[in-house]
Scaffold this active site. Structure first.
Site, mmCIF file in Angstrom:
data_model
loop_
_atom_site.group_PDB
_atom_site.id
_atom_site.type_symbol
_atom_site.label_atom_id
_atom_site.label_comp_id
_atom_site.label_asym_id
_atom_site.label_seq_id
_atom_site.Cartn_x
_atom_site.Cartn_y
_atom_site.Cartn_z
ATOM 1 N N ALA A 150 -4.080 -8.033 -7.676
ATOM 2 C CA ALA A 150 -5.502 -8.004 -7.841
ATOM 3 C C ALA A 150 -6.192 -6.686 -7.006
ATOM 4 O O ALA A 150 -5.560 -6.640 -5.910
ATOM 5 C CB ALA A 150 -6.298 -9.401 -7.856
ATOM 6 N N GLY A 171 -1.097 -10.806 -8.254
ATOM 7 C CA GLY A 171 -1.685 -10.786 -9.649
ATOM 8 C C GLY A 171 -0.893 -10.103 -10.412
ATOM 9 O O GLY A 171 -0.917 -10.307 -11.749
ATOM 10 N N GLU A 183 2.007 -12.457 -11.251
ATOM 11 C CA GLU A 183 1.470 -13.375 -12.136
ATOM 12 C C GLU A 183 1.080 -13.070 -13.591
ATOM 13 O O GLU A 183 1.554 -13.675 -14.734
ATOM 14 C CB GLU A 183 0.090 -13.950 -11.581
ATOM 15 C CG GLU A 183 0.464 -14.703 -10.346
ATOM 16 C CD GLU A 183 -0.794 -15.051 -9.618
ATOM 17 O OE1 GLU A 183 -1.785 -14.264 -9.342
ATOM 18 O OE2 GLU A 183 -0.871 -16.257 -9.039
HETATM 19 N N1 CO8 Z 1 -5.722 -3.666 -4.566
HETATM 20 C C1 CO8 Z 1 -6.317 -2.241 -4.393
HETATM 21 N N2 CO8 Z 1 -6.181 -1.183 -4.214
HETATM 22 C C2 CO8 Z 1 -4.410 -1.049 -3.973
HETATM 23 C C3 CO8 Z 1 -3.975 -2.390 -4.189
HETATM 24 C C4 CO8 Z 1 -4.442 -3.427 -4.530
HETATM 25 N N3 CO8 Z 1 -3.787 -4.526 -4.780
HETATM 26 N N4 CO8 Z 1 -2.579 -1.912 -4.025
HETATM 27 C C5 CO8 Z 1 -2.430 -0.555 -3.946
HETATM 28 N N5 CO8 Z 1 -3.595 -0.114 -3.930
HETATM 29 C C6 CO8 Z 1 -4.134 1.388 -3.751
HETATM 30 C C7 CO8 Z 1 -4.110 1.779 -2.232
HETATM 31 O O1 CO8 Z 1 -5.018 1.224 -1.519
HETATM 32 C C8 CO8 Z 1 -3.788 3.263 -2.547
HETATM 33 O O2 CO8 Z 1 -5.014 3.698 -2.752
HETATM 34 P P1 CO8 Z 1 -5.495 5.200 -2.104
HETATM 35 O O3 CO8 Z 1 -4.484 6.290 -2.315
HETATM 36 O O4 CO8 Z 1 -6.828 5.190 -2.224
HETATM 37 O O5 CO8 Z 1 -5.491 4.903 -0.432
HETATM 38 C C9 CO8 Z 1 -2.859 3.347 -3.657
HETATM 39 O O6 CO8 Z 1 -2.941 2.255 -4.213
HETATM 40 C C10 CO8 Z 1 -1.534 3.745 -3.572
HETATM 41 O O7 CO8 Z 1 -1.063 2.517 -2.560
HETATM 42 P P2 CO8 Z 1 0.014 2.688 -1.093
HETATM 43 O O8 CO8 Z 1 -0.657 4.325 -0.564
HETATM 44 O O9 CO8 Z 1 -0.556 1.738 -0.245
HETATM 45 O O10 CO8 Z 1 1.178 3.113 -1.603
HETATM 46 P P3 CO8 Z 1 2.460 2.604 -1.102
HETATM 47 O O11 CO8 Z 1 3.661 2.924 -1.790
HETATM 48 O O12 CO8 Z 1 2.384 3.183 0.610
HETATM 49 O O13 CO8 Z 1 2.441 1.034 -0.734
HETATM 50 C C11 CO8 Z 1 2.293 -1.161 -1.598
HETATM 51 C C12 CO8 Z 1 2.474 0.163 -2.003
HETATM 52 C C13 CO8 Z 1 3.429 -1.792 -0.910
HETATM 53 C C14 CO8 Z 1 2.304 -1.996 -3.045
HETATM 54 C C15 CO8 Z 1 0.989 -1.281 -1.030
HETATM 55 O O14 CO8 Z 1 -0.251 -0.552 -1.638
HETATM 56 C C16 CO8 Z 1 0.382 -2.640 -0.901
HETATM 57 O O15 CO8 Z 1 0.814 -3.442 0.092
HETATM 58 N N6 CO8 Z 1 -0.551 -2.971 -1.650
HETATM 59 C C17 CO8 Z 1 -1.163 -4.378 -1.861
HETATM 60 C C18 CO8 Z 1 -0.368 -5.534 -2.419
HETATM 61 C C19 CO8 Z 1 -1.016 -6.741 -2.420
HETATM 62 O O16 CO8 Z 1 -1.164 -7.232 -1.256
HETATM 63 N N7 CO8 Z 1 -0.950 -7.557 -3.723
HETATM 64 C C20 CO8 Z 1 -1.749 -8.725 -3.523
HETATM 65 C C21 CO8 Z 1 -3.344 -8.624 -3.863
HETATM 66 S S1 CO8 Z 1 -3.985 -10.082 -3.704
HETATM 67 C C22 CO8 Z 1 -3.530 -10.852 -5.397
HETATM 68 O O17 CO8 Z 1 -3.175 -10.372 -6.085
HETATM 69 C C23 CO8 Z 1 -4.541 -12.214 -5.557
HETATM 70 C C24 CO8 Z 1 -3.958 -12.688 -6.987
HETATM 71 C C25 CO8 Z 1 -5.159 -13.627 -7.332
HETATM 72 C C26 CO8 Z 1 -5.192 -13.672 -9.178
HETATM 73 C C27 CO8 Z 1 -5.985 -12.445 -9.607
HETATM 74 C C28 CO8 Z 1 -6.222 -12.304 -11.042
HETATM 75 C C29 CO8 Z 1 -6.711 -11.136 -11.618
#
Ligand code: CO8
Length: 258
Positions: A66, A109, A112
């Site tokens: 998400a 998400g 999911e």
């Molecule tokens: N939300 C918003 N932005 C994101 C997300 C996210 N989940 N994941 C990545 N991005 C963005 C980053 O902020 C970055 O943006 P910018 O270039 O502007 O800084 C861009 O995508 C690229 O990401 P990274 O530079 O971080 O790329 P890496 O290869 O270094 O890392 C990762 C990849 C490991 C995937 C890392 O981006 C990460 O940890 N992302 C978050 C993963 C996470 O915690 N996901 C769970 C989110 S909570 C959730 O899903 C709850 C679900 C509830 C139900 C939802 C129903 C819709």
């Protein structure tokens, strides 16, 4: 012309390809993306020219979860009023086959969303996980339920408590995904499978999906009752007559979806 902002849809030979289209944020799922998915899936269900849906992501991820930026400041009341899981639930009601082509990371998400697909094809580059615990929350769109049904309580707890990622090979061994495919062949192989299903009688495919889905939720007796009713129901279809007559007459059947 694509009418959506966060997804892209194309229909080729009876298969709708739905792509998550926010590659710059690893296809992070915002509420509007969910609304667009609901609209696209419903349109596919209502379109007689679409027999199956293939869901995939643009870029290097399927979906990294998400959109954290959208959620970070939400209050419980904001979430209650938004009630976005009601939209999410609509996706699970899609009647046509939904096949995920998981091209990269599927986290939170995003995992999911993958789990609502009926079948999953993936590449050895893909990884699956629930990192929510590291954000101070937990899965909220069915993750604790869906994953536990597939891999059991102990393994589910291990991965949801730690946020560790599950590799594609492990996901295959545990029955989370159907096939692991070389990245360059992922779409080709997924579409090939989707076309195979698309050639089958649509009513049969639809009622098989409903019956198999209920096997996970219903006690055996209830599930068998539903299966039997669906079996009988298919005898009211032209495709049943065509399928059986074609067999007897030693020719290929021509199914019409009626
Ligand atoms: N939300 C918003 N932005 C994101 C997300 C996210 N989940 N994941 C990545 N991005 C963005 C980053 O902020 C970055 O943006 P910018 O270039 O502007 O800084 C861009 O995508 C690229 O990401 P990274 O530079 O971080 O790329 P890496 O290869 O270094 O890392 C990762 C990849 C490991 C995937 C890392 O981006 C990460 O940890 N992302 C978050 C993963 C996470 O915690 N996901 C769970 C989110 S909570 C959730 O899903 C709850 C679900 C509830 C139900 C939802 C129903 C819709």
């Amino acid at each position: 012309m694509n009418k959506y902002s966060y997804i892209e849809t194309t229909v080729v030979d009876g298969i709708a390809i739905v792509e998550l289209n926010r590659p710059e944020v690893l296809n992070a799922i915002n509420h509007n993306m969910v609304l667009e998915l609901v609209d696209a899936f419903r349109a596919c269900d209502e379109n007689d020219h679409v027999q199956a849906i293939v869901l995939t992501g643009k870029g290097r991820a399927f979906a990294a979860g998400a959109d954290i930026g959208e959620m970070a400041e939400a209050s419980p009341m904001d979430l209650e009023l938004l009630d976005q899981f009601a939209d999410w639930d609509q996706l699970m009601k899609t009647r046509k086959p939904v096949i995920g082509a998981i091209n990269g990371l599927a986290l939170g998400g995003g995992f999911e969303l993958a789990l609502i697909c009926d079948m999953l094809f993936t590449t050895d580059k893909a990884q699956f996980g629930f990192p929510e615990v590291n954000l101070g929350v937990m899965p909220g769109a069915g993750g604790t339920q869906q994953l536990t049904k597939i891999i059991g309580k102990r393994k589910a707890l291990e991965y949801i408590w730690t946020g560790d990622k599950i590799s594609a090979e492990q996901a295959l061994e545990w029955g989370i995904v159907n096939r692991v495919i070389a990245p360059e062949l992922l779409m080709e192989e997924t579409l090939k499978f989707a076309r195979t299903v698309a050639k089958k009688p649509p009513l049969g495919v639809r009622l098989i999906k409903e019956s198999v889905q209920k096997a996970e939720d219903y006690p055996l007796e209830e599930g068998m009752k539903l299966e039997r009713k669906n079996f009988y129901l298919l005898f009211s279809s032209e495709d049943q007559k065509e399928g059986m007559h074609a067999f007897i007459e030693k020719r290929n059947p021509q199914f019409k979806g009626k």
